[in-house]
Design an enzyme around this catalytic site. Sequence first.
Site, PDB file in Angstrom:
ATOM      1  N   LYS A 116       0.803  -1.232   0.000  1.00 32.69           N
ATOM      2  CA  LYS A 116       0.000   0.000   0.000  1.00 32.69           C
ATOM      3  C   LYS A 116       0.829   1.272   0.000  1.00 32.69           C
ATOM      4  CE  LYS A 116      -3.751  -0.215   2.558  1.00 32.69           C
ATOM      5  NZ  LYS A 116      -4.670  -0.614   3.649  1.00 32.69           N
ATOM      6  N   LYS A 158      -0.571   2.690   9.423  1.00 32.26           N
ATOM      7  CA  LYS A 158      -1.218   1.603   8.664  1.00 32.26           C
ATOM      8  C   LYS A 158      -0.194   0.584   8.155  1.00 32.26           C
ATOM      9  CE  LYS A 158      -4.592   3.100   5.869  1.00 32.26           C
ATOM     10  NZ  LYS A 158      -5.322   3.950   4.873  1.00 32.26           N
ATOM     11  N   LYS A 201      -2.193  11.298   7.410  1.00 32.11           N
ATOM     12  CA  LYS A 201      -3.084  12.168   8.162  1.00 32.11           C
ATOM     13  C   LYS A 201      -4.370  11.407   8.424  1.00 32.11           C
ATOM     14  CE  LYS A 201      -4.641  16.132   9.662  1.00 32.11           C
ATOM     15  NZ  LYS A 201      -4.031  16.644  10.916  1.00 32.11           N
ATOM     16  N   HIS A 208     -16.071   6.785   2.914  1.00 29.30           N
ATOM     17  CA  HIS A 208     -15.288   5.853   2.097  1.00 29.30           C
ATOM     18  C   HIS A 208     -16.039   5.731   0.777  1.00 29.30           C
ATOM     19  CE1 HIS A 208     -13.103   1.857   1.419  1.00 29.30           C
ATOM     20  NE2 HIS A 208     -14.004   1.935   0.450  1.00 29.30           N
ATOM     21  N   GLU A 289      -6.294   3.200  -1.487  1.00 27.51           N
ATOM     22  CA  GLU A 289      -5.664   1.975  -1.991  1.00 27.51           C
ATOM     23  C   GLU A 289      -6.416   1.485  -3.220  1.00 27.51           C
ATOM     24  OE1 GLU A 289      -5.913  -1.729   0.030  1.00 27.51           O
ATOM     25  OE2 GLU A 289      -7.758  -1.234   1.074  1.00 27.51           O
ATOM     26  N   ARG A 293      -9.045  -6.935  -7.470  1.00 27.12           N
ATOM     27  CA  ARG A 293      -9.882  -8.144  -7.515  1.00 27.12           C
ATOM     28  C   ARG A 293     -11.345  -7.698  -7.609  1.00 27.12           C
ATOM     29  NH1 ARG A 293     -11.893  -7.161  -2.331  1.00 27.12           N
ATOM     30  NH2 ARG A 293     -10.280  -6.345  -0.962  1.00 27.12           N
ATOM     31  N   VAL A 296     -16.662  -7.765  -2.701  1.00 29.78           N
ATOM     32  CA  VAL A 296     -17.935  -8.244  -2.163  1.00 29.78           C
ATOM     33  C   VAL A 296     -19.088  -7.377  -2.676  1.00 29.78           C
ATOM     34  CG1 VAL A 296     -19.266  -8.533  -0.029  1.00 29.78           C
ATOM     35  CG2 VAL A 296     -16.838  -9.149  -0.066  1.00 29.78           C
TER      36      VAL A 296
HETATM   37  P1  ADP Z   1      -7.844  -2.105   4.644  1.00 30.11           P
HETATM   38  O1  ADP Z   1      -7.036  -2.382   3.396  1.00 30.11           O
HETATM   39  O2  ADP Z   1      -7.290  -2.759   5.862  1.00 30.11           O
HETATM   40  O3  ADP Z   1      -9.320  -2.291   4.442  1.00 30.11           O
HETATM   41  P2  ADP Z   1      -8.028   0.758   4.117  1.00 30.11           P
HETATM   42  O4  ADP Z   1      -6.806   1.527   3.808  1.00 30.11           O
HETATM   43  O5  ADP Z   1      -8.931   0.373   2.977  1.00 30.11           O
HETATM   44  O6  ADP Z   1      -7.610  -0.555   4.943  1.00 30.11           O
HETATM   45  O7  ADP Z   1      -8.895   1.508   5.202  1.00 30.11           O
HETATM   46  C1  ADP Z   1     -10.051   0.945   5.761  1.00 30.11           C
HETATM   47  C2  ADP Z   1     -10.886   2.019   6.452  1.00 30.11           C
HETATM   48  O8  ADP Z   1     -10.130   2.677   7.488  1.00 30.11           O
HETATM   49  C3  ADP Z   1     -11.347   3.147   5.554  1.00 30.11           C
HETATM   50  O9  ADP Z   1     -12.518   2.805   4.858  1.00 30.11           O
HETATM   51  C4  ADP Z   1     -11.580   4.266   6.560  1.00 30.11           C
HETATM   52  O10 ADP Z   1     -12.805   4.070   7.233  1.00 30.11           O
HETATM   53  C5  ADP Z   1     -10.453   4.057   7.557  1.00 30.11           C
HETATM   54  N1  ADP Z   1      -9.260   4.866   7.214  1.00 30.11           N
HETATM   55  C6  ADP Z   1      -8.159   4.442   6.549  1.00 30.11           C
HETATM   56  N2  ADP Z   1      -7.254   5.449   6.380  1.00 30.11           N
HETATM   57  C7  ADP Z   1      -7.797   6.549   6.963  1.00 30.11           C
HETATM   58  C8  ADP Z   1      -7.372   7.920   7.126  1.00 30.11           C
HETATM   59  N3  ADP Z   1      -6.197   8.369   6.667  1.00 30.11           N
HETATM   60  N4  ADP Z   1      -8.212   8.773   7.769  1.00 30.11           N
HETATM   61  C9  ADP Z   1      -9.404   8.346   8.250  1.00 30.11           C
HETATM   62  N5  ADP Z   1      -9.864   7.076   8.134  1.00 30.11           N
HETATM   63  C10 ADP Z   1      -9.080   6.177   7.494  1.00 30.11           C
END
Ligand code: ADP
Length: 447
Positions: A116, A158, A201, A208, A289, A293, A296
């Site tokens: 990522k 993350k 940040k 989302h 990201e 694929r 769901v």
């Molecule tokens: P994963 O790949 O583990 O699903 P993501 O990067 O898609 O992780 O993030 C999953 C969720 O986490 C997002 O839909 C959002 O709700 C929250 N999130 C991720 N990054 C941020 C961020 N920078 N600020 C606020 N919320 C975040």
Amino acid sequence: MISKILIANRGEIAVRIIRAAKELGIETVLVHSTADKESLGVRLADQSVCIGPPPSTDSYLFYQNIISAAEGLKADAIHPGYGFLAENPLFAEACRAMKIKFIGPRSMVIRNMGDKAKAKALMKESGVPVVPGSDGIIESIAETHDIIKKIGFPIIIKPSAGGGGKGMRIVYRQDELEKAYNFASNEAQQAFGDSRVYIEKYIGNPKHIEVQILGDRHGNVVHLFERDCSIQRRHQKLLEEAPSPTVDKETREKMGEIAIRAAKSVGYDSAGTIEFLYDRETKKFYFMEMNTRIQVEHPVSEEITGIDLIKYQIRIANEEELDIKQEDIIRRGCAIECRINAEDPENNFNPSPGEITQLIVPGGPGIRVDSGVYPGYKIPPFYDSMAAKLIAWGNNRREAVERMKRALDEFHIEGIKTTISFHKKVLKNKEFLSGQYTTDFVSKFFN
Ligand code: ADP
């Protein structure tokens, strides 16, 4: 030409892929663990083959075995569904080495987007807006200081190999940083065997929003508009809808263009999703990201466009050129999907596997049920808890909501606990109905 697809997955997505393949006149073989020998997919596939005991490491993830099965049964393509092997570049490469078509993008793209931190850096280079943060991996806490000076608290740590919301840590103050960093990298090591993390940040109360795209092996890429997936519990989606009720026409167009730019920049050649965080106040959106694929929640995009994404995935893997242009993709109405999980919403969403003693499935206008269960079926305890997906389409959001409520009332599952009662409450919630909800919705109203 693909004549026989081996499906390396289970549950509702195995059934979904069987349906698409049959409509294309392609034979199907479904692999299954001993725990899944009575599954609906096994009943519907042309052929099935047992590949091991219940633990997925010995069956659905044991890809050498799966490839041998494909060879033995003369399957010329493999569809990985989602989860398990879908985003494993080694699997995609192994398929290619054996001259079996992998129904998904090239392994190089899977590899680059699966990291990522690297994906974000690649996107930034291509002019795609990304969440401000570290340009890549953070090796130590010392490295965070300059970045935090620039972006300010709160931040989110993350895992670079992340998925399923695991290992993320929000940090509000300097004195929390060290503990959070250690926690995130340890959890990432445990969950993904990769402790590398990056920071960005933390955007307060975002939505989302993700854009579905389709690319082929001839350089064409189209988008199928956006999905709003802000109804999440612990960063996992529970309800999704398309289009997003808060994204306006101008932003939608911009998001679509950026998603196509992102996909083209990596030579994307299958169905995929570009995920953004969207700030309702500034109307800014940031790349988070790319999922390489089928997801769901793909049915809501299918319902508003009339496009069968799985069939296109198969046809693209077959080297066919996309026969649709962006201007051919017309958005019609609204669709909502509720994930019907075998979980107890009254009890911390604990898994509730077991036998389905009674089942009444909703139907009627605008209702679609993608399910892997039937009356008498025993949901095994070894895998994820999704039993079915209920999708409602309406000419407008109000009609989709009313249909969903009606269908949730019709849906009767006995023997196990499910998330149906949770969805009924969401559908009545004023903030949900306003469309303004953000990713903190579930924690605000349900915890
Ligand atoms: P994963 O790949 O583990 O699903 P993501 O990067 O898609 O992780 O993030 C999953 C969720 O986490 C997002 O839909 C959002 O709700 C929250 N999130 C991720 N990054 C941020 C961020 N920078 N600020 C606020 N919320 C975040």
